[in-house]
Write an enzyme that holds these catalytic residues in place. Sequence first.
Site, PDB file in Angstrom:
ATOM      1  N   ARG A  67       5.006   6.313  14.648  1.00 57.67           N
ATOM      2  CA  ARG A  67       4.900   6.750  13.258  1.00 57.67           C
ATOM      3  C   ARG A  67       4.302   8.149  13.201  1.00 57.67           C
ATOM      4  O   ARG A  67       3.255   8.399  13.812  1.00 57.67           O
ATOM      5  CB  ARG A  67       3.998   5.733  12.563  1.00 57.67           C
ATOM      6  CG  ARG A  67       3.815   5.934  11.109  1.00 57.67           C
ATOM      7  CD  ARG A  67       2.908   4.851  10.552  1.00 57.67           C
ATOM      8  NE  ARG A  67       1.833   5.541   9.854  1.00 57.67           N
ATOM      9  CZ  ARG A  67       1.058   5.007   8.931  1.00 57.67           C
ATOM     10  NH1 ARG A  67       1.189   3.742   8.602  1.00 57.67           N
ATOM     11  NH2 ARG A  67       0.133   5.703   8.346  1.00 57.67           N
ATOM     12  N   HIS A 104       0.829  -1.210   0.000  1.00 56.11           N
ATOM     13  CA  HIS A 104       0.000   0.000   0.000  1.00 56.11           C
ATOM     14  C   HIS A 104       0.858   1.253   0.000  1.00 56.11           C
ATOM     15  O   HIS A 104       2.046   1.212   0.324  1.00 56.11           O
ATOM     16  CB  HIS A 104      -0.927   0.025   1.217  1.00 56.11           C
ATOM     17  CG  HIS A 104      -0.205   0.109   2.544  1.00 56.11           C
ATOM     18  ND1 HIS A 104       0.491  -0.954   3.082  1.00 56.11           N
ATOM     19  CD2 HIS A 104      -0.044   1.137   3.406  1.00 56.11           C
ATOM     20  CE1 HIS A 104       1.027  -0.588   4.228  1.00 56.11           C
ATOM     21  NE2 HIS A 104       0.734   0.679   4.452  1.00 56.11           N
ATOM     22  N   HIS A 159       4.748   0.250   0.244  1.00 56.02           N
ATOM     23  CA  HIS A 159       5.467  -0.570   1.213  1.00 56.02           C
ATOM     24  C   HIS A 159       4.552  -1.661   1.759  1.00 56.02           C
ATOM     25  O   HIS A 159       3.326  -1.632   1.570  1.00 56.02           O
ATOM     26  CB  HIS A 159       6.041   0.285   2.344  1.00 56.02           C
ATOM     27  CG  HIS A 159       5.003   1.032   3.118  1.00 56.02           C
ATOM     28  ND1 HIS A 159       4.394   2.166   2.626  1.00 56.02           N
ATOM     29  CD2 HIS A 159       4.450   0.804   4.334  1.00 56.02           C
ATOM     30  CE1 HIS A 159       3.516   2.610   3.507  1.00 56.02           C
ATOM     31  NE2 HIS A 159       3.515   1.793   4.556  1.00 56.02           N
ATOM     32  N   ASP A 212       0.430   4.751   2.117  1.00 48.12           N
ATOM     33  CA  ASP A 212      -0.360   5.030   3.321  1.00 48.12           C
ATOM     34  C   ASP A 212      -1.618   5.854   3.033  1.00 48.12           C
ATOM     35  O   ASP A 212      -1.555   6.903   2.382  1.00 48.12           O
ATOM     36  CB  ASP A 212       0.495   5.785   4.357  1.00 48.12           C
ATOM     37  CG  ASP A 212       1.463   4.837   5.054  1.00 48.12           C
ATOM     38  OD1 ASP A 212       1.086   3.675   5.303  1.00 48.12           O
ATOM     39  OD2 ASP A 212       2.598   5.257   5.340  1.00 48.12           O
TER      40      ASP A 212
HETATM   41  C1  SIN Z   1       2.996   0.775   7.894  1.00 49.85           C
HETATM   42  O1  SIN Z   1       3.133   1.931   8.283  1.00 49.85           O
HETATM   43  O2  SIN Z   1       2.299   0.492   6.927  1.00 49.85           O
HETATM   44  C2  SIN Z   1       3.712  -0.320   8.622  1.00 49.85           C
HETATM   45  C3  SIN Z   1       5.154  -0.313   8.370  1.00 49.85           C
HETATM   46  C4  SIN Z   1       5.866  -1.226   9.320  1.00 49.85           C
HETATM   47  O3  SIN Z   1       5.328  -1.551  10.391  1.00 49.85           O
HETATM   48  O4  SIN Z   1       6.994  -1.596   9.021  1.00 49.85           O
END
Ligand code: SIN
Length: 282
Positions: free
Chosen positions: A273, A108, A258, A110
């Site tokens: 995050r 995806h 990612h 984000d």
């Molecule tokens: C995400 O923000 O999509 C997860 C990335 C991660 O946990 O490595």
Amino acid sequence: MVALKTNAYALIQAKPFSPILGAEVYGVDLSKTIPDAQFSEILDAFLKYQVLFFKNQKEIPPEQHVIFGKRFGPLHTHPAAPTMVGHPEIFEIHVTKNSKVANGEFWHSDVSCDETPPLGTMLQIHIVPPYGGDTMFSNMEAAYDDLSDPMKKMLGGLRALHSSEHIYKGRYSDRGKRDEDIDCPEAVHPIVRTHPDTGRKSLFVNRTFTTKILGLSDCESDAILDMLFEHAEHVNYQIRFRWNLNDMAFWDNRCCMHRAIWDYWPEERKGRRVTIKGDKPV
Ligand code: SIN
């Protein structure tokens, strides 16, 4: 795509992670205020490599993480995810042996279901499992570049729906978030978007949120989306990052996708995050 090379910056060291995508960044201490001159090199590297991995970091205090995020623009609030107590701008990633799901397990960009999806996301991991827990990234500009001219021409005129109810409903219930408390946005975006800072074109569809190409029959839409997902997820465009304690990754959601790998159950993984608001894709 031209293979990435080490860049001769004066105030940071950026070491390409692969020929196609990403760089490890050394010589920056994100727990402190970043001087303007160093910040402009970081910004340059971010636009060049799409994802930066800041190495040899201390745990960044939440206030400092938020301040660093805001250097790139106003912050984005996740519509559904749990935030850190006392820090509403921070989304806590936390997976334990009791988790029902882990975050971001499918490819995806984000929150691409937002009208103005995030510019970028910075994640620092404070509890690293003893093995596994890698994150993969895929270069969507390279994926676009490799399409044939007739396909580029066709996709250039198409828009797709990005939905989130199938993802967010009930997703964070084990973290105390009830469905009544969350929003499930949806938005229509061009399939090929142009990066607002670099002018480069990339594919902007992903398996998590993109559900339908407008103007096509269901059968046509499903077939083309399946082809694009498989193409964009090809190993040629990917890297796979193995986290060390307190590494901070900063990725550009406008040109890369990612995917987080939950292969470490029953071990724990935890991080913070911060996400920066982006523009309406064009
Ligand atoms: C995400 O923000 O999509 C997860 C990335 C991660 O946990 O490595």
